[in-house]
Write a protein that holds these residues in place. Sequence first.
Motif, PDB file in Angstrom:
ATOM      1  N   ALA A   1      11.626  14.854  -3.541  1.00 62.96           N
ATOM      2  CA  ALA A   1      10.668  14.561  -2.475  1.00 62.96           C
ATOM      3  C   ALA A   1       9.459  15.455  -2.673  1.00 62.96           C
ATOM      4  CB  ALA A   1      11.293  14.808  -1.107  1.00 62.96           C
ATOM      5  N   GLU A   2       8.274  14.849  -2.598  1.00 61.36           N
ATOM      6  CA  GLU A   2       7.053  15.619  -2.789  1.00 61.36           C
ATOM      7  C   GLU A   2       5.875  14.855  -2.202  1.00 61.36           C
ATOM      8  OE1 GLU A   2       7.355  15.819  -7.015  1.00 61.36           O
ATOM      9  OE2 GLU A   2       6.076  14.065  -7.350  1.00 61.36           O
ATOM     10  N   SER A   3       4.805  15.562  -1.969  1.00 59.03           N
ATOM     11  CA  SER A   3       3.592  14.934  -1.456  1.00 59.03           C
ATOM     12  C   SER A   3       2.836  14.272  -2.602  1.00 59.03           C
ATOM     13  CB  SER A   3       2.706  15.972  -0.762  1.00 59.03           C
ATOM     14  OG  SER A   3       3.342  16.472   0.389  1.00 59.03           O
ATOM     15  N   ARG A   4       2.480  12.999  -2.414  1.00 56.77           N
ATOM     16  CA  ARG A   4       1.731  12.254  -3.414  1.00 56.77           C
ATOM     17  C   ARG A   4       0.612  11.481  -2.722  1.00 56.77           C
ATOM     18  NH1 ARG A   4       5.766   9.616  -8.005  1.00 56.77           N
ATOM     19  NH2 ARG A   4       6.755  11.577  -8.660  1.00 56.77           N
ATOM     20  N   SER A   5      -0.063  10.650  -3.494  1.00 58.20           N
ATOM     21  CA  SER A   5      -1.134   9.821  -2.959  1.00 58.20           C
ATOM     22  C   SER A   5      -0.899   8.379  -3.378  1.00 58.20           C
ATOM     23  CB  SER A   5      -2.492  10.300  -3.493  1.00 58.20           C
ATOM     24  OG  SER A   5      -3.540   9.494  -2.998  1.00 58.20           O
ATOM     25  N   THR A   6      -1.226   7.461  -2.493  1.00 59.84           N
ATOM     26  CA  THR A   6      -1.191   6.038  -2.814  1.00 59.84           C
ATOM     27  C   THR A   6      -2.561   5.464  -2.491  1.00 59.84           C
ATOM     28  OG1 THR A   6       0.056   3.981  -2.501  1.00 59.84           O
ATOM     29  CG2 THR A   6      -0.387   5.288  -0.533  1.00 59.84           C
ATOM     30  N   ARG A   7      -2.737   4.156  -2.728  1.00 56.15           N
ATOM     31  CA  ARG A   7      -4.011   3.511  -2.418  1.00 56.15           C
ATOM     32  C   ARG A   7      -3.781   2.185  -1.728  1.00 56.15           C
ATOM     33  NH1 ARG A   7      -7.616   2.779  -7.584  1.00 56.15           N
ATOM     34  NH2 ARG A   7      -5.601   2.532  -8.648  1.00 56.15           N
ATOM     35  N   ASN A   8      -4.640   1.899  -0.756  1.00 58.56           N
ATOM     36  CA  ASN A   8      -4.787   0.552  -0.217  1.00 58.56           C
ATOM     37  C   ASN A   8      -5.857  -0.177  -1.012  1.00 58.56           C
ATOM     38  OD1 ASN A   8      -2.970   1.048   1.920  1.00 58.56           O
ATOM     39  ND2 ASN A   8      -4.612   1.759   3.282  1.00 58.56           N
ATOM     40  N   VAL A   9      -5.874  -1.494  -0.926  1.00 56.31           N
ATOM     41  CA  VAL A   9      -6.962  -2.312  -1.453  1.00 56.31           C
ATOM     42  C   VAL A   9      -7.539  -3.101  -0.284  1.00 56.31           C
ATOM     43  CG1 VAL A   9      -7.659  -4.108  -3.088  1.00 56.31           C
ATOM     44  CG2 VAL A   9      -5.772  -2.563  -3.671  1.00 56.31           C
ATOM     45  N   VAL A  10      -8.846  -2.987  -0.064  1.00 57.78           N
ATOM     46  CA  VAL A  10      -9.492  -3.670   1.058  1.00 57.78           C
ATOM     47  C   VAL A  10     -10.739  -4.384   0.544  1.00 57.78           C
ATOM     48  CG1 VAL A  10     -10.459  -3.441   3.373  1.00 57.78           C
ATOM     49  CG2 VAL A  10      -8.668  -1.858   2.617  1.00 57.78           C
ATOM     50  N   ALA A  11     -10.865  -5.675   0.873  1.00 56.82           N
ATOM     51  CA  ALA A  11     -12.032  -6.473   0.463  1.00 56.82           C
ATOM     52  C   ALA A  11     -12.380  -7.432   1.580  1.00 56.82           C
ATOM     53  CB  ALA A  11     -11.733  -7.241  -0.820  1.00 56.82           C
ATOM     54  N   GLN A  12     -13.668  -7.615   1.839  1.00 56.65           N
ATOM     55  CA  GLN A  12     -14.126  -8.466   2.942  1.00 56.65           C
ATOM     56  C   GLN A  12     -15.181  -9.446   2.439  1.00 56.65           C
ATOM     57  OE1 GLN A  12     -14.624  -6.655   6.859  1.00 56.65           O
ATOM     58  NE2 GLN A  12     -16.697  -7.498   6.952  1.00 56.65           N
TER      59      GLN A  12
ATOM     60  N   VAL B   1     -13.685 -12.563   6.797  1.00 55.68           N
ATOM     61  CA  VAL B   1     -12.262 -12.400   6.483  1.00 55.68           C
ATOM     62  C   VAL B   1     -12.093 -11.103   5.692  1.00 55.68           C
ATOM     63  CG1 VAL B   1     -10.217 -13.381   5.402  1.00 55.68           C
ATOM     64  CG2 VAL B   1     -11.945 -14.899   6.411  1.00 55.68           C
ATOM     65  N   ARG B   2     -11.239 -10.251   6.185  1.00 58.49           N
ATOM     66  CA  ARG B   2     -10.944  -8.972   5.522  1.00 58.49           C
ATOM     67  C   ARG B   2      -9.521  -9.019   4.989  1.00 58.49           C
ATOM     68  NH1 ARG B   2     -11.874  -4.247   9.405  1.00 58.49           N
ATOM     69  NH2 ARG B   2     -13.997  -5.074   9.216  1.00 58.49           N
ATOM     70  N   PHE B   3      -9.365  -8.866   3.686  1.00 65.77           N
ATOM     71  CA  PHE B   3      -8.064  -8.871   3.031  1.00 65.77           C
ATOM     72  C   PHE B   3      -7.630  -7.437   2.750  1.00 65.77           C
ATOM     73  CE2 PHE B   3     -10.089 -12.894   1.877  1.00 65.77           C
ATOM     74  CZ  PHE B   3      -9.085 -13.819   2.158  1.00 65.77           C
ATOM     75  N   ALA B   4      -6.341  -7.167   2.911  1.00 64.93           N
ATOM     76  CA  ALA B   4      -5.835  -5.820   2.650  1.00 64.93           C
ATOM     77  C   ALA B   4      -4.481  -5.886   1.957  1.00 64.93           C
ATOM     78  CB  ALA B   4      -5.720  -5.026   3.941  1.00 64.93           C
ATOM     79  N   TRP B   5      -4.321  -5.019   0.972  1.00 67.80           N
ATOM     80  CA  TRP B   5      -3.036  -4.839   0.290  1.00 67.80           C
ATOM     81  C   TRP B   5      -2.642  -3.391   0.526  1.00 67.80           C
ATOM     82  CZ3 TRP B   5      -6.906  -7.998  -1.081  1.00 67.80           C
ATOM     83  CH2 TRP B   5      -6.582  -9.311  -1.432  1.00 67.80           C
ATOM     84  N   TRP B   6      -1.549  -3.198   1.263  1.00 69.71           N
ATOM     85  CA  TRP B   6      -1.190  -1.873   1.746  1.00 69.71           C
ATOM     86  C   TRP B   6      -0.336  -1.111   0.749  1.00 69.71           C
ATOM     87  CZ3 TRP B   6      -4.417  -1.573   5.460  1.00 69.71           C
ATOM     88  CH2 TRP B   6      -4.614  -2.622   6.359  1.00 69.71           C
ATOM     89  N   GLY B   7      -0.550   0.196   0.694  1.00 69.99           N
ATOM     90  CA  GLY B   7       0.302   1.080  -0.077  1.00 69.99           C
ATOM     91  C   GLY B   7       1.350   1.742   0.797  1.00 69.99           C
ATOM     92  N   ALA B   8       2.452   2.157   0.167  1.00 71.19           N
ATOM     93  CA  ALA B   8       3.512   2.950   0.813  1.00 71.19           C
ATOM     94  C   ALA B   8       4.083   2.312   2.071  1.00 71.19           C
ATOM     95  CB  ALA B   8       3.001   4.366   1.115  1.00 71.19           C
TER      96      ALA B   8
END
Length: 492
Positions: free
Chosen positions: A245-256, A308-315
């Motif tokens: 277990a550790e702290s990391r980073s992820t990313r969302n993708v957002v486009a409108q 229209v706003r599209f989003a692909w979520w991380g984590a």
Amino acid sequence: MMRSGLAAVSLLVALLATACGASAPPAPAPAAAAPSADPGPPAALADRVSGDAAFVHLQAFQDIAARNGGNRASGSPGHEQSVDYVAERLRQAGFRVETPAVPFDFFEAGAQTLAVGGAPVPGVVALTYTRPTPPGGVTAPLVVLPDTPADPTPACEATDFGPDVRGAIVVARRGVCPFTQKQALAADAGAAAILVVNTEPGPLNGTIGSVAESRIPAAGLSRTDGDPLFARAGTSSTLVLDTRAESRSTRNVVAQTATGRTDEVVMAGAHLDSVAAGPGINDDGSGSAGLLETALQLGSAPPVTNAVRFAWWGAEEAGLIGSTAYVAGLDVERRRDIALLLNFDMIASPNAGYLAYDGDDSDRQGAPAGPPGSDAIERRMLAALGQVGVQGQGTDFDGRSDYGPFIEVGIPAGGLFTGAEEVKTPEQAARWGGRANEAFDPNYHSPKDDLANVDRVALDRNVTAMAAVISGYALDLTGPDGVPPRALRQTR
């Protein structure tokens, strides 16, 4: 789709994401930057999308997982490459794309074993974010806390732990208090580890609140596997939890879209990450692929009334981290700009059901109705399923997917779902086909959630229904299946 045991999300994670600006929605691109043409009229969007086209994106996700240890989990190269794939396809179509970073607590588990008196005990599952045992495990006697049906709070108070727990492996019933609290109290009393036995049938899949809150090794057991331990007090036992277990980073993708009202935004999302155990092609590659194909066919500058706003979520699999951080980063006015949220999580289960989130609570199951307008979204989803030849059914807003943070602040929501580990009833099998008394997705959260185990008919039907609802709301938010206008929207 997130396991129900992972529903608790650390507020600190969301606040950290907010602080680094991860949640801000993209501003519409200037008119000069918009592409000169779109693929076609939004009203015909449902005719232009297809499951076959979405399947091409699923093949890409499968290839990414194969190159990266068999998964696309957030914080891993497989997820990063999935983000890059989606973002690049959108940019090629003329969208302005943002991929904001979101910090989160990463967790993975290897060996998870328990031997009591030298005999193996099956079904041990490490609680998410738990500390690992030392190399070779923890060997200590079992100390069993009283298993009294009349006591709903076992291991929930300091007085539950006597001096005999020091250096021992504690066994306690699940009860009603958080797992974080149980392991913290056990740690305070000097326990070497804690085993939590489920109160209900089935495995116990739970979470410690965060990496920082984890203090001793902690694991869960089903009632069937764990009940015999209550008669084994004092028996020497060895627990092995090989976890990280550790702290990391992820990313969302957002486009409108560059067109349409930006104060009446139609938002549609799917989670892009898989669990570490497999490639996540149905969960939720299917929703992500369908959403990507819908965005590409709609185009970046369509003649719509509402953006229209599209989003692909991380984590998502780590506890709805990406969507929670996104919503936390919106002030009240930006929340009010979002007319509704449409969620697509697992839309090609191999033993598929055809389910729409129960926005009006007409099924009287579990969670209450969603915010005003959620009932209309459910009706429109069911009508769209009817247009592709299937009679849909409601499914509870149980908080296990990314609509959760939006509902919590009062944004109406809905979506489509073909089922996870839940069992298909004989009545559902008679309605939709498939196998009664088996899981909608027997490969849920496993290495077999791959390209060979998706229902392409369900994928095609759901992508078509998805496109119909998105394009319908993009053109008009009013009418009998409309949602409250901005002036009447109440967000928290």
